[in-house]
Motif scaffolding. Structure first.
Motif, PDB file in Angstrom:
ATOM      1  N   UNK A 148       0.854  -1.182   0.000  1.00 38.48           N
ATOM      2  CA  UNK A 148       0.000   0.000   0.000  1.00 38.48           C
ATOM      3  C   UNK A 148       0.891   1.233   0.000  1.00 38.48           C
ATOM      4  N   UNK A 149       0.357   2.354  -0.491  1.00 39.10           N
ATOM      5  CA  UNK A 149       1.189   3.527  -0.768  1.00 39.10           C
ATOM      6  C   UNK A 149       0.630   4.760  -0.087  1.00 39.10           C
ATOM      7  N   UNK A 150       1.539   5.518   0.544  1.00 38.81           N
ATOM      8  CA  UNK A 150       1.252   6.876   1.004  1.00 38.81           C
ATOM      9  C   UNK A 150       2.175   7.792   0.219  1.00 38.81           C
ATOM     10  N   UNK A 151       1.599   8.642  -0.606  1.00 35.16           N
ATOM     11  CA  UNK A 151       2.384   9.518  -1.474  1.00 35.16           C
ATOM     12  C   UNK A 151       2.370  10.936  -0.938  1.00 35.16           C
ATOM     13  N   UNK A 152       3.579  11.478  -0.689  1.00 36.22           N
ATOM     14  CA  UNK A 152       3.679  12.908  -0.378  1.00 36.22           C
ATOM     15  C   UNK A 152       4.364  13.609  -1.551  1.00 36.22           C
ATOM     16  N   UNK A 153       3.589  14.324  -2.354  1.00 33.67           N
ATOM     17  CA  UNK A 153       4.203  15.077  -3.454  1.00 33.67           C
ATOM     18  C   UNK A 153       4.971  16.278  -2.913  1.00 33.67           C
ATOM     19  N   UNK A 154       5.820  16.832  -3.750  1.00 34.90           N
ATOM     20  CA  UNK A 154       6.603  17.997  -3.346  1.00 34.90           C
ATOM     21  C   UNK A 154       5.699  19.155  -2.962  1.00 34.90           C
ATOM     22  N   UNK A 155       6.142  19.909  -1.956  1.00 34.32           N
ATOM     23  CA  UNK A 155       5.409  21.103  -1.546  1.00 34.32           C
ATOM     24  C   UNK A 155       5.495  22.209  -2.596  1.00 34.32           C
ATOM     25  N   UNK A 156       6.327  22.023  -3.621  1.00 36.18           N
ATOM     26  CA  UNK A 156       6.405  23.003  -4.696  1.00 36.18           C
ATOM     27  C   UNK A 156       5.321  22.771  -5.758  1.00 36.18           C
ATOM     28  N   UNK A 157       4.664  21.630  -5.719  1.00 37.68           N
ATOM     29  CA  UNK A 157       3.530  21.400  -6.640  1.00 37.68           C
ATOM     30  C   UNK A 157       2.438  20.619  -5.909  1.00 37.68           C
ATOM     31  N   UNK A 158       1.914  21.159  -4.824  1.00 37.86           N
ATOM     32  CA  UNK A 158       0.956  20.407  -4.005  1.00 37.86           C
ATOM     33  C   UNK A 158      -0.403  20.207  -4.660  1.00 37.86           C
ATOM     34  N   UNK A 159      -0.878  21.199  -5.412  1.00 37.47           N
ATOM     35  CA  UNK A 159      -2.185  21.040  -6.062  1.00 37.47           C
ATOM     36  C   UNK A 159      -2.092  19.953  -7.147  1.00 37.47           C
ATOM     37  N   UNK A 160      -0.998  19.938  -7.867  1.00 33.35           N
ATOM     38  CA  UNK A 160      -0.788  18.878  -8.849  1.00 33.35           C
ATOM     39  C   UNK A 160      -0.736  17.522  -8.158  1.00 33.35           C
ATOM     40  N   UNK A 161      -0.040  17.438  -7.030  1.00 34.51           N
ATOM     41  CA  UNK A 161       0.037  16.169  -6.309  1.00 34.51           C
ATOM     42  C   UNK A 161      -1.312  15.689  -5.830  1.00 34.51           C
ATOM     43  N   UNK A 162      -2.127  16.613  -5.321  1.00 30.84           N
ATOM     44  CA  UNK A 162      -3.482  16.243  -4.903  1.00 30.84           C
ATOM     45  C   UNK A 162      -4.312  15.771  -6.089  1.00 30.84           C
ATOM     46  N   UNK A 163      -4.205  16.494  -7.203  1.00 25.71           N
ATOM     47  CA  UNK A 163      -4.986  16.120  -8.382  1.00 25.71           C
ATOM     48  C   UNK A 163      -4.559  14.756  -8.914  1.00 25.71           C
ATOM     49  N   UNK A 164      -3.262  14.473  -8.884  1.00 27.89           N
ATOM     50  CA  UNK A 164      -2.780  13.157  -9.311  1.00 27.89           C
ATOM     51  C   UNK A 164      -3.382  12.065  -8.437  1.00 27.89           C
ATOM     52  N   UNK A 165      -3.429  12.310  -7.138  1.00 30.48           N
ATOM     53  CA  UNK A 165      -4.042  11.335  -6.245  1.00 30.48           C
ATOM     54  C   UNK A 165      -5.513  11.121  -6.528  1.00 30.48           C
ATOM     55  N   UNK A 166      -6.215  12.215  -6.827  1.00 30.45           N
ATOM     56  CA  UNK A 166      -7.646  12.098  -7.137  1.00 30.45           C
ATOM     57  C   UNK A 166      -7.880  11.306  -8.416  1.00 30.45           C
ATOM     58  N   UNK A 167      -6.943  11.378  -9.354  1.00 28.07           N
ATOM     59  CA  UNK A 167      -7.067  10.633 -10.610  1.00 28.07           C
ATOM     60  C   UNK A 167      -6.773   9.153 -10.401  1.00 28.07           C
ATOM     61  N   UNK A 168      -5.735   8.847  -9.637  1.00 28.37           N
ATOM     62  CA  UNK A 168      -5.278   7.462  -9.523  1.00 28.37           C
ATOM     63  C   UNK A 168      -6.028   6.648  -8.480  1.00 28.37           C
ATOM     64  N   UNK A 169      -6.378   7.257  -7.351  1.00 31.76           N
ATOM     65  CA  UNK A 169      -6.911   6.492  -6.219  1.00 31.76           C
ATOM     66  C   UNK A 169      -8.150   5.660  -6.548  1.00 31.76           C
ATOM     67  N   UNK A 170      -9.100   6.153  -7.363  1.00 25.65           N
ATOM     68  CA  UNK A 170     -10.303   5.343  -7.630  1.00 25.65           C
ATOM     69  C   UNK A 170     -10.031   4.004  -8.296  1.00 25.65           C
ATOM     70  N   UNK A 171      -8.856   3.814  -8.866  1.00 28.10           N
ATOM     71  CA  UNK A 171      -8.550   2.543  -9.526  1.00 28.10           C
ATOM     72  C   UNK A 171      -8.227   1.434  -8.520  1.00 28.10           C
ATOM     73  N   UNK A 172      -8.046   1.792  -7.248  1.00 35.38           N
ATOM     74  CA  UNK A 172      -7.602   0.823  -6.250  1.00 35.38           C
ATOM     75  C   UNK A 172      -8.588   0.744  -5.088  1.00 35.38           C
ATOM     76  N   UNK A 173      -8.569  -0.352  -4.338  1.00 36.51           N
ATOM     77  CA  UNK A 173      -9.436  -0.449  -3.155  1.00 36.51           C
ATOM     78  C   UNK A 173      -9.123   0.655  -2.146  1.00 36.51           C
TER      79      UNK A 173
END
Length: 485
Positions: free
Chosen positions: A167-192
């Motif tokens: 299982x994964x906990x991803x902390x994206x860089x604080x220099x692109x936090x909105x992008x990191x959040x959006x990436x998580x919103x895109x990927x997370x629904x594919x997994x339990x």
């Protein structure tokens, strides 16, 4: 430019409230504020990932691969949105951001295929016994990823960790936090639920995750942060994978076309405004072609500065760090034949810069500058250049431009780096991996070998039981007990 409530901006303006404030690298205008995760959110993420770990580990590898393919499809569908966020937060041109996202999609698809065929090895033992190894997930993986190619780098680690059942906990860089959040919103629904989580924040959040009860930590970023993470892993017992800073040399031999060599140097030093882990950071050129090479390199930099193709650095803090290296070199006798000065106007732009007359004591030759700077030192012989290229505390990558096969083989054998590139500053076969050395990190990054980093191996020995009514002599003799201490 990321700023938290306890920091000040470059203009000494105290920021009220909490969260990470992002400024546009092109204009300096404030874009948005992204809340940071607090200690409770970090603890909750670790607990959630720990709870989800057994179920994901027990999921069939083919099902995990199917989930990764679904994530790749979702990522491809969100490419334009994510590229826009990348451009807004880091200044990277949209077309380059799209290329990084395309690479990320391919990486997820690659691990979707590699995960189900990731297997152990059979061992040679008795004909009446079976000996083999089994690869198992480590458990909870913390991934700390950078801003310079944020989607591609993150998805490399995400894909390998999830494909192997972590299982994964991803902390994206604080220099692109909105992008990191959006990436998580895109990927997370594919997994339990609980399998893939995103936790935003800066250095304090990264430190808290590194010190938490997790099983593996993968970090791509600065050597200073990597050293702290390695220390944290040593205390907690977590397996640590690091790709950290570099001071990558380019060695230019006397027998190559100097104009072509200058083109290669410019690509290596100026691409993504020098903000690539394996950028060319220092150049050693043979004296016989030095004049023609330097003239051509100056022209390459001037062209980029005149046509506006040099994107801004990620923020003013990075620009200040880059310029401090340049001013140090100038103070020690180097000459800026192109660039080298802070430009007028808003944003965090820095020109493509060529420094001649560089020597070994300058910061541009010993540290990771991470900007569009090409420092050049002329050497008397290939051996002199190779000796200098082998110096320093980093060991990420190096490039050799030469037509002399003996010199090439000599360099490959001598350079203390994870990757040696010959006659091309970038490139390589798909699925390539490397082990950084020195202060550049440790452990395999990317490729099939990364699956091994996210796995732990169990050795299995199965012996035949004794026959009913027999003395079991043959079974015991073939059990391998003779190998026990």
């Amino acid at each position: 430019m990321p700023t938290t409530a306890t920091e000040t901006t470059a203009g000494n303006e105290t920021v009220e409230g909490s969260g990470i404030i992002i400024q546009d690298p092109r204009t300096g205008e404030e874009l948005w504020t992204v809340p940071e995760a607090g200690p409770d959110a970090v603890n909750d993420a670790v607990a959630t990932a720990r709870t989800a770990a057994p179920g994901w580990a027990a999921t069939a590898p083919a099902e995990r691969g199917a989930a990764l393919r679904a994530a790749a499809k979702a990522l491809n569908g969100a490419a334009q949105e994510l590229a826009g966020l990348n451009a807004s937060e880091t200044g990277r041109p949209v077309e380059e951001a799209l290329a990084g996202i395309a690479a990320a999609v391919s990486t997820l698809e690659q691990y979707a295929e590699l995960g189900p065929v990731h297997r152990g090895h059979s061992l040679r033992g008795s004909r009446l016994a079976s000996d083999y190894t089994v690869a198992e997930p480590r458990g909870v993986a913390v991934l700390l990823t950078p801003w310079n190619d944020p989607v591609a780098v993150a998805c490399g680690l995400i894909g390998a960790a999830l494909a192997t059942g972590n299982t994964v906990i991803h902390k994206p860089s604080e220099r692109c936090p909105r992008l990191g959040e959006a990436l998580g919103e895109v990927l997370a629904p594919a997994f339990p639920a609980g399998v893939f989580l995103t936790v935003p924040g800066g250095a304090e959040v990264g430190a808290a995750l590194s010190q938490a009860d997790v099983d593996v930590i993968a970090h791509v970023g600065s050597s200073a942060a990597g050293a702290r993470i390695a220390q944290a892993g040593a205390l907690t017992g977590a397996h640590v994978i690091r790709e950290n800073g570099g001071n990558d040399p380019l060695l230019v031999d006397r027998d190559v076309d100097p104009v072509w060599a200058a083109e290669q140097a410019a690509i290596g030093a100026f691409s993504n405004s020098g903000q690539i882990c394996t950028s060319v950071e220092r150049i050693y050129v043979h004296k016989d072609i030095a004049a023609a090479f330097c003239t051509a390199l100056e022209a390459e930099a001037a062209l980029r500065n005149s046509n506006g193709t040099v994107a801004p650095l990620v923020d003013l803090r990075m620009r200040d760090a880059v310029h401090s290296h340049v001013t140090d070199a100038l103070a020690q006798g180097a000459r800026a034949v192109e660039g080298g000065a802070l430009p007028d106007g808003p944003g965090s732009f820095y020109p493509a810069t060529v420094l001649l007359g560089c020597t070994g004591g300058m910061q541009v030759m010993t540290e990771e500058t991470f900007g569009p700077v090409a420092p050049v030192q002329v050497v008397e012989t290939f051996d002199d250049g190779l000796r200098l290229a082998c110096s320093g505390r980093y060991g990420l990558a190096a490039t050799v431009l030469s037509s002399n096969i003996a010199h090439i083989q000599q360099a490959v054998a001598a350079l203390p780096v994870g990757t040696v590139k010959v006659n091309a500053v970038f490139g390589g076969a798909p699925g390539g991996a490397a082990q950084p050395r020195g202060e550049s990190g440790a452990g395999f990054g990317y490729g099939p070998e990364l699956l091994d980093e996210f796995s732990q191996v169990k050795v299995v020995h199965i012996a035949a039981p004794p026959a009913p009514g027999g003395n079991g002599a043959e079974s015991v003799a073939g059990s391998g007990e003779q190998d026990l201490p």
